[in-house]
Design a protein around this motif. Sequence first.
Motif, PDB file in Angstrom:
ATOM      1  N   ILE A 189       5.061  17.604 -33.092  1.00 51.45           N
ATOM      2  CA  ILE A 189       5.903  17.779 -34.288  1.00 51.45           C
ATOM      3  C   ILE A 189       7.153  18.580 -33.945  1.00 51.45           C
ATOM      4  CG2 ILE A 189       6.010  18.809 -36.587  1.00 51.45           C
ATOM      5  CD1 ILE A 189       2.998  18.269 -36.837  1.00 51.45           C
ATOM      6  N   CYS A 190       6.975  19.671 -33.196  1.00 48.13           N
ATOM      7  CA  CYS A 190       8.101  20.539 -32.854  1.00 48.13           C
ATOM      8  C   CYS A 190       9.099  19.834 -31.947  1.00 48.13           C
ATOM      9  CB  CYS A 190       7.594  21.813 -32.180  1.00 48.13           C
ATOM     10  SG  CYS A 190       6.605  22.879 -33.256  1.00 48.13           S
ATOM     11  N   GLU A 191       8.613  19.046 -31.005  1.00 48.10           N
ATOM     12  CA  GLU A 191       9.503  18.345 -30.093  1.00 48.10           C
ATOM     13  C   GLU A 191      10.369  17.323 -30.828  1.00 48.10           C
ATOM     14  OE1 GLU A 191       6.901  16.735 -27.170  1.00 48.10           O
ATOM     15  OE2 GLU A 191       7.095  18.471 -25.821  1.00 48.10           O
ATOM     16  N   GLY A 192       9.788  16.606 -31.796  1.00 45.17           N
ATOM     17  CA  GLY A 192      10.566  15.637 -32.568  1.00 45.17           C
ATOM     18  C   GLY A 192      11.686  16.292 -33.345  1.00 45.17           C
ATOM     19  N   THR A 193      11.377  17.412 -34.010  1.00 42.18           N
ATOM     20  CA  THR A 193      12.415  18.121 -34.768  1.00 42.18           C
ATOM     21  C   THR A 193      13.448  18.739 -33.840  1.00 42.18           C
ATOM     22  OG1 THR A 193      10.784  18.625 -36.497  1.00 42.18           O
ATOM     23  CG2 THR A 193      12.817  19.911 -36.487  1.00 42.18           C
ATOM     24  N   ALA A 194      13.019  19.284 -32.712  1.00 44.64           N
ATOM     25  CA  ALA A 194      13.956  19.900 -31.771  1.00 44.64           C
ATOM     26  C   ALA A 194      14.948  18.884 -31.239  1.00 44.64           C
ATOM     27  CB  ALA A 194      13.180  20.549 -30.622  1.00 44.64           C
ATOM     28  N   ARG A 195      14.476  17.672 -30.928  1.00 44.43           N
ATOM     29  CA  ARG A 195      15.397  16.633 -30.453  1.00 44.43           C
ATOM     30  C   ARG A 195      16.405  16.255 -31.536  1.00 44.43           C
ATOM     31  NH1 ARG A 195      10.771  14.649 -27.637  1.00 44.43           N
ATOM     32  NH2 ARG A 195      10.157  13.451 -29.480  1.00 44.43           N
ATOM     33  N   LYS A 425      15.870  27.953  -2.787  1.00 42.21           N
ATOM     34  CA  LYS A 425      15.660  27.861  -4.235  1.00 42.21           C
ATOM     35  C   LYS A 425      15.695  26.396  -4.674  1.00 42.21           C
ATOM     36  CE  LYS A 425      16.045  32.423  -4.813  1.00 42.21           C
ATOM     37  NZ  LYS A 425      14.961  33.284  -5.303  1.00 42.21           N
ATOM     38  N   ARG A 426      15.038  26.139  -5.786  1.00 42.43           N
ATOM     39  CA  ARG A 426      15.122  24.818  -6.404  1.00 42.43           C
ATOM     40  C   ARG A 426      15.151  24.984  -7.919  1.00 42.43           C
ATOM     41  NH1 ARG A 426      10.154  22.476  -8.139  1.00 42.43           N
ATOM     42  NH2 ARG A 426       8.369  23.890  -7.833  1.00 42.43           N
ATOM     43  N   THR A 427      15.737  24.014  -8.580  1.00 40.35           N
ATOM     44  CA  THR A 427      15.870  24.058 -10.038  1.00 40.35           C
ATOM     45  C   THR A 427      14.853  23.122 -10.668  1.00 40.35           C
ATOM     46  OG1 THR A 427      18.234  24.552  -9.858  1.00 40.35           O
ATOM     47  CG2 THR A 427      17.443  23.720 -11.968  1.00 40.35           C
ATOM     48  N   VAL A 428      14.084  23.640 -11.587  1.00 40.96           N
ATOM     49  CA  VAL A 428      13.083  22.835 -12.291  1.00 40.96           C
ATOM     50  C   VAL A 428      13.487  22.733 -13.757  1.00 40.96           C
ATOM     51  CG1 VAL A 428      11.217  23.448 -10.726  1.00 40.96           C
ATOM     52  CG2 VAL A 428      11.656  24.870 -12.713  1.00 40.96           C
ATOM     53  N   THR A 429      13.227  21.586 -14.353  1.00 41.43           N
ATOM     54  CA  THR A 429      13.532  21.359 -15.763  1.00 41.43           C
ATOM     55  C   THR A 429      12.359  21.798 -16.619  1.00 41.43           C
ATOM     56  OG1 THR A 429      14.954  19.491 -15.197  1.00 41.43           O
ATOM     57  CG2 THR A 429      14.196  19.651 -17.481  1.00 41.43           C
ATOM     58  N   LEU A 430      12.623  22.651 -17.569  1.00 47.75           N
ATOM     59  CA  LEU A 430      11.586  23.156 -18.467  1.00 47.75           C
ATOM     60  C   LEU A 430      11.424  22.223 -19.659  1.00 47.75           C
ATOM     61  CD1 LEU A 430      12.622  26.930 -18.458  1.00 47.75           C
ATOM     62  CD2 LEU A 430      10.880  25.820 -17.047  1.00 47.75           C
ATOM     63  N   PRO A 431      10.271  22.230 -20.292  1.00 49.41           N
ATOM     64  CA  PRO A 431      10.091  21.404 -21.503  1.00 49.41           C
ATOM     65  C   PRO A 431      11.015  21.869 -22.618  1.00 49.41           C
ATOM     66  CG  PRO A 431       8.221  22.882 -21.178  1.00 49.41           C
ATOM     67  CD  PRO A 431       9.040  22.953 -19.927  1.00 49.41           C
ATOM     68  N   LEU A 432      11.393  20.927 -23.480  1.00 50.85           N
ATOM     69  CA  LEU A 432      12.301  21.262 -24.581  1.00 50.85           C
ATOM     70  C   LEU A 432      11.698  22.317 -25.487  1.00 50.85           C
ATOM     71  CD1 LEU A 432      14.968  20.620 -25.985  1.00 50.85           C
ATOM     72  CD2 LEU A 432      13.806  18.796 -27.236  1.00 50.85           C
ATOM     73  N   VAL A 433      10.410  22.208 -25.727  1.00 48.18           N
ATOM     74  CA  VAL A 433       9.691  23.191 -26.543  1.00 48.18           C
ATOM     75  C   VAL A 433       8.512  23.682 -25.718  1.00 48.18           C
ATOM     76  CG1 VAL A 433       8.482  23.639 -28.707  1.00 48.18           C
ATOM     77  CG2 VAL A 433      10.363  21.995 -28.650  1.00 48.18           C
ATOM     78  N   ASP A 434       8.538  24.942 -25.291  1.00 46.66           N
ATOM     79  CA  ASP A 434       7.450  25.443 -24.455  1.00 46.66           C
ATOM     80  C   ASP A 434       6.288  25.947 -25.306  1.00 46.66           C
ATOM     81  OD1 ASP A 434       8.300  27.873 -25.477  1.00 46.66           O
ATOM     82  OD2 ASP A 434       9.331  28.493 -23.660  1.00 46.66           O
ATOM     83  N   SER A 435       5.272  26.429 -24.650  1.00 47.58           N
ATOM     84  CA  SER A 435       4.047  26.840 -25.347  1.00 47.58           C
ATOM     85  C   SER A 435       4.309  27.976 -26.325  1.00 47.58           C
ATOM     86  CB  SER A 435       2.988  27.263 -24.310  1.00 47.58           C
ATOM     87  OG  SER A 435       2.701  26.213 -23.428  1.00 47.58           O
ATOM     88  N   ASP A 436       5.061  28.977 -25.876  1.00 49.64           N
ATOM     89  CA  ASP A 436       5.340  30.117 -26.752  1.00 49.64           C
ATOM     90  C   ASP A 436       6.112  29.686 -27.994  1.00 49.64           C
ATOM     91  OD1 ASP A 436       4.047  31.780 -25.019  1.00 49.64           O
ATOM     92  OD2 ASP A 436       5.868  32.475 -24.008  1.00 49.64           O
TER      93      ASP A 436
END
Length: 540
Positions: A189-195, A425-436
């Motif tokens: 639900i949160c990911e849909g609204t965030a997008r 170093k490397r760059t990683v993409t984080l989820p749009l909405v994380d657990s917290d």
Amino acid sequence: MVPAAGGEGQKATFALASAAYRDDPVEKILDADNEWHRSTVNPGRSWARIFRPNLGEAFSRAVVDRLLTPGRKPVVQSFGMDPQTVVEHCLAANGLRRTRDIRLTAVMLLCGVLFLPGLLAWLLVFTIRATLAKVENRRTSGMGNVLLTAFGLLAVVFLVQMPFGGIWAWYSRGAVIAPVIGWVVAKRICEGTARDLRDRWASLLSGSSIGAKVPEAVPSNPGETAAEQLRQSLTRLGAEQRSNVVFYAGPKGILGMGTRWGSWQLAEDLEPAEEDKEIYAFRSWDVVRAIHAKLSLMDRTPVPTEGISKPSIEHWIVSPVGEGADAVARPEGSDVDGFRYKSHAIQQICNRQQFGSGDRHYLGVQWVTWEGQLVLSMLITVTVLYQTLRIEVTGHALGPVHGLFNSKPAAKEKTVEKAFKPWEKRTVTLPLVDSDEVVRLAARAPMTWFPKQLNWLGGSLTLPEPFGLRHAWAEQPWRHRFMADDAMRVATPVLRAVHQAVIGMLREHGVNTEKFGARSSVVSGAVQDPTPRKADTYDA
């Protein structure tokens, strides 16, 4: 001056409107404060950080409450933009979040409240984890993830080795598993609204003029008092934006127009052109009308270039409020219609209130340039004291909206060390909405029905007063070379047009203009000084 909807002058409007959809930390808005106007982030309760709002949530709620609440304090005009568009986007953002929160509340009831012990245990772990993550010590901040992992393993052991049986065993299993299932559903639900929110944020800044859908602002039947009240609040906001009354706040300058950066005065005695004749009687308003007629022709030039654009000319009534004032007062009475002084009242103030207390009349010529990011105002006032006619021209400049509001949404990324090459170093993409974030939104959802209690727990944003959407987050134009050039270049043609109109009008009324002409030449030379100053700060 308000640009037409969808036009190029809406850049400042869309930049501020985009704040309603942003997901940055609320403290980030403090970076946009300027020298004179500062926002306040109320932190809430330290033990209830899980209820804290982000920038979009706090901004949209604060703007709607400040501009649409019945009985609110008056609002300062936002020149070069349309505040109603910003408010409508705040309402639209609140509507999207309300739909999300209704769904999250249902998830919380089914997967949380029915299994309250498990919900409280998971929330406690996530709250401790979020608190530890704020600690600067790297080892301590990493303990939150260790705690969450340990609690998860403990929950698995609890499910396998249940210490008791019967119905309570099944309820205990549900108390452990149901919040996790609810978290998975809430994440979708949160990911849909965030997008959706981020798409609107990006669309506004790319100039697509995405519309704000506010169906609750249109009453569908006479019984919808809330919709009618909202419609009236939006109407009042539009009327205040069109008001011809502005407020002078000491060194802060005229609120909404920016500080005064330059001032030029032409003052000489009124003497007849011929000794045996008297001056034909005239009033200050007659001089103002002549200046108005001359300024309205400023877009015409004998040279075949684009030149200067046609200005907006307005008769302003300037009311003093003091530097430390936290509110302004709109005029009322028979001389006022829709927050605007009527024509006869403007003439009376122009002719009579030139000395002592009271409001003053200024003729203003204004340009909104740089797609609404730069507002240039030149104000002219005419006074006659005894036999001295004084024409004062002042320059005001309101700079662009702070760069914070022009930043587009970026992918959430983090730089980490490589597993087997820690020196790289490397760059990683984080989820749009994380657990917290999922936990925060799910915990806040039921509390959104009680906004006062939610603000007390999680904190809120207090807007600077006297409030106006534009000047609260405007930068100085002097940091931008071309904007500064435009501000200083426009002063010369305005000043000379004013002097030409005044001298021509005085000559028609039998006034000796020799001294006025000589003084005009001196002032015209002084206006070419390219240095802006803080003219509202008197070094006495």
